[in-house]
Design an enzyme around this catalytic site. Structure first.
Site, PDB file in Angstrom:
ATOM      1  N   SER A 132       0.796  -1.304  -0.050  1.00 48.51           N
ATOM      2  CA  SER A 132      -0.035   0.031  -0.004  1.00 48.51           C
ATOM      3  C   SER A 132       0.920   1.386   0.024  1.00 48.51           C
ATOM      4  CB  SER A 132      -0.730   0.124   1.455  1.00 48.51           C
ATOM      5  OG  SER A 132      -1.223   1.271   1.455  1.00 48.51           O
ATOM      6  N   TYR A 156      -1.068  -0.803  10.649  1.00 44.40           N
ATOM      7  CA  TYR A 156      -1.373  -1.474   9.510  1.00 44.40           C
ATOM      8  C   TYR A 156      -0.430  -1.257   8.386  1.00 44.40           C
ATOM      9  CZ  TYR A 156      -3.446  -1.564   4.688  1.00 44.40           C
ATOM     10  OH  TYR A 156      -3.721  -2.026   3.265  1.00 44.40           O
ATOM     11  N   LYS A 160       2.458  -3.738   6.114  1.00 43.04           N
ATOM     12  CA  LYS A 160       2.698  -3.886   5.006  1.00 43.04           C
ATOM     13  C   LYS A 160       4.256  -3.962   4.451  1.00 43.04           C
ATOM     14  CE  LYS A 160      -1.290  -4.395   3.327  1.00 43.04           C
ATOM     15  NZ  LYS A 160      -1.725  -5.740   2.692  1.00 43.04           N
TER      16      LYS A 160
HETATM   17  P1  NAD Z   1     -10.673  -6.884   1.513  1.00 40.31           P
HETATM   18  O1  NAD Z   1     -10.976  -6.924   2.900  1.00 40.31           O
HETATM   19  O2  NAD Z   1     -12.005  -6.704   0.865  1.00 40.31           O
HETATM   20  O3  NAD Z   1      -9.992  -8.272   1.159  1.00 40.31           O
HETATM   21  C1  NAD Z   1      -9.213  -9.024   1.888  1.00 40.31           C
HETATM   22  C2  NAD Z   1      -9.923 -10.506   1.926  1.00 40.31           C
HETATM   23  O4  NAD Z   1      -8.925 -11.266   2.721  1.00 40.31           O
HETATM   24  C3  NAD Z   1     -11.177 -10.652   2.419  1.00 40.31           C
HETATM   25  O5  NAD Z   1     -11.970 -11.345   1.581  1.00 40.31           O
HETATM   26  C4  NAD Z   1     -10.940 -11.192   3.696  1.00 40.31           C
HETATM   27  O6  NAD Z   1     -12.211 -12.196   4.291  1.00 40.31           O
HETATM   28  C5  NAD Z   1      -9.721 -12.162   3.500  1.00 40.31           C
HETATM   29  N1  NAD Z   1      -8.836 -12.660   4.590  1.00 40.31           N
HETATM   30  C6  NAD Z   1      -8.485 -11.655   5.573  1.00 40.31           C
HETATM   31  N2  NAD Z   1      -7.711 -12.265   6.468  1.00 40.31           N
HETATM   32  C7  NAD Z   1      -7.537 -13.630   6.046  1.00 40.31           C
HETATM   33  C8  NAD Z   1      -6.753 -14.761   6.289  1.00 40.31           C
HETATM   34  N3  NAD Z   1      -5.766 -14.733   7.395  1.00 40.31           N
HETATM   35  N4  NAD Z   1      -6.834 -15.699   5.521  1.00 40.31           N
HETATM   36  C9  NAD Z   1      -7.651 -16.152   4.375  1.00 40.31           C
HETATM   37  N5  NAD Z   1      -8.525 -14.838   4.035  1.00 40.31           N
HETATM   38  C10 NAD Z   1      -8.290 -13.717   4.643  1.00 40.31           C
HETATM   39  O7  NAD Z   1      -9.764  -5.984   1.364  1.00 40.31           O
HETATM   40  P2  NAD Z   1      -9.432  -5.226  -0.030  1.00 40.31           P
HETATM   41  O8  NAD Z   1      -9.621  -4.039  -0.160  1.00 40.31           O
HETATM   42  O9  NAD Z   1      -9.556  -6.512  -1.289  1.00 40.31           O
HETATM   43  O10 NAD Z   1      -7.817  -5.448  -0.044  1.00 40.31           O
HETATM   44  C11 NAD Z   1      -6.879  -6.306  -0.591  1.00 40.31           C
HETATM   45  C12 NAD Z   1      -5.530  -6.467  -0.042  1.00 40.31           C
HETATM   46  O11 NAD Z   1      -4.963  -5.039  -0.716  1.00 40.31           O
HETATM   47  C13 NAD Z   1      -5.261  -6.123   1.377  1.00 40.31           C
HETATM   48  O12 NAD Z   1      -4.185  -6.904   1.751  1.00 40.31           O
HETATM   49  C14 NAD Z   1      -5.189  -4.805   1.751  1.00 40.31           C
HETATM   50  O13 NAD Z   1      -4.351  -4.272   2.729  1.00 40.31           O
HETATM   51  C15 NAD Z   1      -4.325  -4.359   0.530  1.00 40.31           C
HETATM   52  N6  NAD Z   1      -4.677  -2.856  -0.016  1.00 40.31           N
HETATM   53  C16 NAD Z   1      -6.021  -2.424   0.051  1.00 40.31           C
HETATM   54  C17 NAD Z   1      -6.498  -1.191  -0.344  1.00 40.31           C
HETATM   55  C18 NAD Z   1      -7.762  -0.552  -0.452  1.00 40.31           C
HETATM   56  O14 NAD Z   1      -7.879   0.503  -0.444  1.00 40.31           O
HETATM   57  N7  NAD Z   1      -8.745  -1.564  -0.580  1.00 40.31           N
HETATM   58  C19 NAD Z   1      -5.260  -0.136  -0.426  1.00 40.31           C
HETATM   59  C20 NAD Z   1      -4.051  -0.798  -0.444  1.00 40.31           C
HETATM   60  C21 NAD Z   1      -3.741  -1.903  -0.039  1.00 40.31           C
HETATM   61  C1  UD1 Z   2      -6.834   5.380   3.852  1.00 40.66           C
HETATM   62  C2  UD1 Z   2      -5.902   4.716   4.731  1.00 40.66           C
HETATM   63  C3  UD1 Z   2      -4.924   4.050   3.701  1.00 40.66           C
HETATM   64  C4  UD1 Z   2      -5.253   3.014   2.675  1.00 40.66           C
HETATM   65  C5  UD1 Z   2      -6.496   3.663   2.131  1.00 40.66           C
HETATM   66  C6  UD1 Z   2      -7.059   2.729   1.072  1.00 40.66           C
HETATM   67  C7  UD1 Z   2      -5.905   6.092   6.494  1.00 40.66           C
HETATM   68  C8  UD1 Z   2      -5.117   7.091   7.233  1.00 40.66           C
HETATM   69  N1  UD1 Z   2      -5.378   5.506   5.348  1.00 40.66           N
HETATM   70  O1  UD1 Z   2      -6.277   6.141   2.918  1.00 40.66           O
HETATM   71  O2  UD1 Z   2      -3.857   3.450   4.501  1.00 40.66           O
HETATM   72  O3  UD1 Z   2      -4.297   2.388   2.021  1.00 40.66           O
HETATM   73  O4  UD1 Z   2      -7.707   4.227   2.806  1.00 40.66           O
HETATM   74  O5  UD1 Z   2      -7.884   1.814   1.723  1.00 40.66           O
HETATM   75  O6  UD1 Z   2      -7.038   5.736   6.866  1.00 40.66           O
HETATM   76  N2  UD1 Z   2     -12.764  11.541   3.483  1.00 40.66           N
HETATM   77  C9  UD1 Z   2     -13.969  11.927   3.618  1.00 40.66           C
HETATM   78  N3  UD1 Z   2     -14.941  11.556   4.194  1.00 40.66           N
HETATM   79  C10 UD1 Z   2     -15.039  10.188   4.392  1.00 40.66           C
HETATM   80  C11 UD1 Z   2     -13.865   9.362   4.294  1.00 40.66           C
HETATM   81  C12 UD1 Z   2     -12.881   9.856   3.605  1.00 40.66           C
HETATM   82  O7  UD1 Z   2     -13.861  13.205   3.430  1.00 40.66           O
HETATM   83  O8  UD1 Z   2     -16.035   9.785   4.976  1.00 40.66           O
HETATM   84  C13 UD1 Z   2     -11.559  11.931   2.911  1.00 40.66           C
HETATM   85  C14 UD1 Z   2     -10.248  11.616   3.677  1.00 40.66           C
HETATM   86  O9  UD1 Z   2     -10.274  12.488   4.640  1.00 40.66           O
HETATM   87  C15 UD1 Z   2      -9.343  11.504   2.495  1.00 40.66           C
HETATM   88  C16 UD1 Z   2      -9.999  11.134   1.310  1.00 40.66           C
HETATM   89  O10 UD1 Z   2     -11.262  11.257   1.621  1.00 40.66           O
HETATM   90  O11 UD1 Z   2      -8.762  12.815   2.377  1.00 40.66           O
HETATM   91  C17 UD1 Z   2      -9.764   9.798   1.077  1.00 40.66           C
HETATM   92  O12 UD1 Z   2      -9.883   8.823   2.157  1.00 40.66           O
HETATM   93  P1  UD1 Z   2      -9.778   7.387   2.192  1.00 40.66           P
HETATM   94  O13 UD1 Z   2     -10.785   6.842   1.188  1.00 40.66           O
HETATM   95  O14 UD1 Z   2     -10.180   6.909   3.506  1.00 40.66           O
HETATM   96  O15 UD1 Z   2      -8.524   6.811   1.915  1.00 40.66           O
HETATM   97  P2  UD1 Z   2      -7.097   7.484   2.325  1.00 40.66           P
HETATM   98  O16 UD1 Z   2      -7.192   8.328   3.557  1.00 40.66           O
HETATM   99  O17 UD1 Z   2      -6.227   8.062   1.143  1.00 40.66           O
END
Ligand code: NAD
Ligand code: UD1
Length: 360
Positions: A132, A156, A160
Site C-alpha cells: 500500500s 497497518y 505492509k
Molecule cells: P478486503 O478486506 O475486501 O479483502 C481481503 C480479503 O482477505 C477478505 O475477503 C477477507 O475475508 C480475506 N482475509 C483476511 N484475512 C484472511 C486470512 N488470514 N486468511 C484468508 N483470508 C483472509 O480488502 P481489499 O480492499 O480487497 O484489499 C486487498 C489487499 O490489498 C489487502 O491486503 C489490503 O491491505 C491491500 N490494500 C488495499 C487497499 C484498498 O484501499 N482496498 C489499498 C492498499 C492495499
Molecule cells: C486510507 C488509509 C490508507 C489505505 C487507503 C485505501 C488512513 C489514514 N489511510 O487512505 O492506509 O491504503 O485508505 O484503503 O486511513 N474522506 C472524507 N470523508 C469520509 C472518508 C474519507 O472526507 O467519510 C476523505 C479523507 O479525509 C481523505 C480522502 O477522503 O482525504 C480519502 O480517504 P480514504 O478513502 O479513507 O483513503 P485514504 O485516507 O487516502
C-alpha cells in the site's frame, strides 16, 4: 512461444473473495488463467465468488480457509500446484490497527509467514503481494516514487512494510523466488457489469464506499474531513485508481515474474493524477444524478494532505499504466451500488426507512 505465466497459469489467490481480489480473479479468468481462491470470509462473502463465476462463466476452486491454518493451506497448495500466488488476504483498516495493533501484527505477519513457508516447501516460488501507498507516510515530495522514504504512520502500514521485507528476504536467500510488491494508491470503482464491487461491513471508513451509501440513501450525508488543506479547493487530494486497472496491473506483474527470478520488484500502482474530495463528490453527483449532501468536519487525524503516485516505474518494468478515468470509476461504482444497495446481502423487506427516505 508465450510463457506459461502470460498464457495459462494456475494462480492461487488468497483473499480472492474480497474487493480487490474478486476483481483480479475476473481479470485472471478472462485472460485464460486458472484460479483457486483461499479466503476465510472474515471480511467478505461467498456471494463474490458466485458473481465472479457469473461474469466469467468459470467457477474458481474456493476454499473457505484462513491463511494462518498451515495444515489446510499445505493441502490446498499440494492440490492446486500454483504457478504463482497472489496474496491479498489480510486486515486493512487503519483505525482498527491503531486501536488493536497486536491483532494486526499477528494477523498480517502470521498469514504471510505461514503462506511463504508453505509455498517454499511446495516449490512455489512466485508471489505478488498487495502492499500500500501507506508505507510512504507523509511524503517529502510529490508525486511519490518507489525510492521515497518509507515511514508508515500506523500499525497497518508497518505490517505492509514488514511483509515487503519478509518477501524480499526470501528472494535474497533463494534466487528461485521472484516477487512483485505492488503499492496500491486508492482503489475505487467496480467491474462494469455491476455484479461485483466493494462491500464494506459496518460504517465505511473510506471515501468512495461512504459516498455511495449516501447516494443510495443508506446514510444522510458524507462527513467531509477538512476543507482547510493547502490544496486548490481546500480538500485533500489522492490518487484514485479504478480497481480493474489495478487488476490489470496484477496480470502485468504475473507476466513479469517468470523472467525475474531472484528479484523482488516494487511498483506503485496509481494513475499519477491528484483528485480532491470535492472533485470526487462532483463526479459522483454527475453519474448518479443525485445531489450528495456533505457536512464539513475537522481534518481526520492521521490523514495526509496530498498523496499521489509517480507511476513511471510500473510502465517501465511492467508495461502497465492505468487508463480509466474518474468518471469511469464513479460510473462503475454506481452501477454496482445502485443495483446492490446492501452489497452481497439482500435488503430484508421489513426494514423501515428513517426520516426522508434514509435507510438505517
Ligand atoms: P478486503 O478486506 O475486501 O479483502 C481481503 C480479503 O482477505 C477478505 O475477503 C477477507 O475475508 C480475506 N482475509 C483476511 N484475512 C484472511 C486470512 N488470514 N486468511 C484468508 N483470508 C483472509 O480488502 P481489499 O480492499 O480487497 O484489499 C486487498 C489487499 O490489498 C489487502 O491486503 C489490503 O491491505 C491491500 N490494500 C488495499 C487497499 C484498498 O484501499 N482496498 C489499498 C492498499 C492495499
Ligand atoms: C486510507 C488509509 C490508507 C489505505 C487507503 C485505501 C488512513 C489514514 N489511510 O487512505 O492506509 O491504503 O485508505 O484503503 O486511513 N474522506 C472524507 N470523508 C469520509 C472518508 C474519507 O472526507 O467519510 C476523505 C479523507 O479525509 C481523505 C480522502 O477522503 O482525504 C480519502 O480517504 P480514504 O478513502 O479513507 O483513503 P485514504 O485516507 O487516502
Amino acid at each position: 512461444m508465450a510463457s506459461r505465466l502470460t498464457s495459462m497459469a494456475t494462480v492461487l489467490v488468497t483473499g480472492g473473495a474480497g474487493y480487490v481480489g474478486s476483481h483480479t480473479c475476473v481479470a485472471l479468468l478472462q485472460a485464460g488463467h486458472e484460479v483457486a481462491v483461499v479466503d476465510s470470509l472474515a471480511n467478505s462473502s461467498a456471494g463474490a465468488i458466485d458473481a465472479v463465476a457469473g461474469i466469467t462463466g468459470c467457477r474458481p476452486r474456493f476454499d473457505a480457509v484462513d491463511c494462518r491454518d498451515e495444515v489446510a493451506l499445505e493441502k490446498i497448495i499440494a492440490e492446486v500446484r500454483p504457478d504463482a500466488v497472489f496474496h491479498f488476504a489480510g486486515l486493512k483498516s487503519v483505525p482498527e490497527s491503531v486501536k488493536d495493533p497486536l491483532r494486526y501484527y499477528r494477523h498480517n505477519l502470521e498469514s504471510a509467514a505461514v503462506l511463504l513457508s508453505v509455498m517454499n516447501r511446495a516449490g512455489a516460488h512466485r508471489i505478488v503481494f498487495s502492499s500500500s501507498a501507506t508505507v510512504y507516510g507523509v511524503p517529502d515530495e510529490l508525486p511519490v516514487a518507489e525510492t521515497a522514504s518509507l515511514r508508515p504512520c500506523n500499525p497497518y502500514g508497518w505490517t505492509k512494510l514488514m511483509v515487503e521485507r519478509m518477501i524480499t528476504d526470501m528472494v535474497e536467500a533463494d534466487p528461485r523466488w521472484s516477487a512483485a510488491l505492488l503499492r496500491y494508491f486508492n482503489p475505487v470503482g467496480a467491474h462494469p457489469s455491476g455484479l461485483i464491487g466493494e462491500d464494506p461491513g459496518g460504517v465505511p471508513g473510506n471515501l468512495m464506499p461512504y459516498l455511495l451509501q449516501v447516494a443510495v440513501g443508506r446514510r444522510p450525508a458524507l462527513p467531509l474531513y477538512g476543507t482547510d488543506y493547502p490544496t486548490p479547493d481546500g480538500t485533500a487530494r489522492r490518487d484514485y485508481i479504478h480497481v480493474m486497472d489495478l487488476a490489470d496491473g496484477h496480470l502485468a506483474a504475473l507476466g513479469n515474474l517468470e523472467s525475474s527470478a531472484g528479484q523482488a520488484m516494487i511498483c506503485n500502482l496509481g494513475t499519477g493524477r491528484a483528485v480532491s474530495v470535492l472533485e470526487v463528490i462532483e463526479a459522483m453527483e454527475k453519474v448518479s444524478g443525485h445531489s450528495l449532501p456533505h457536512e464539513v468536519c475537522d481534518r481526520r487525524p492521521g490523514d495526509v494532505p496530498e498523496l499521489w503516485a509517480d507511476p513511471a516505474q510500473a510502465f517501465r518494468d511492467l508495461g502497465w499504466s492505468a487508463n480509466r478515468t474518474l468518471a469511469d470509476m464513479c460510473r462503475d461504482a454506481w452501477t454496482w451500488q445502485s443495483s446492490h444497495p446492501w452489497g452481497y446481502r439482500r435488503l430484508p423487506p421489513t426494514i423501515p426507512t428513517t426520516g426522508a427516505g434514509v435507510l438505517p
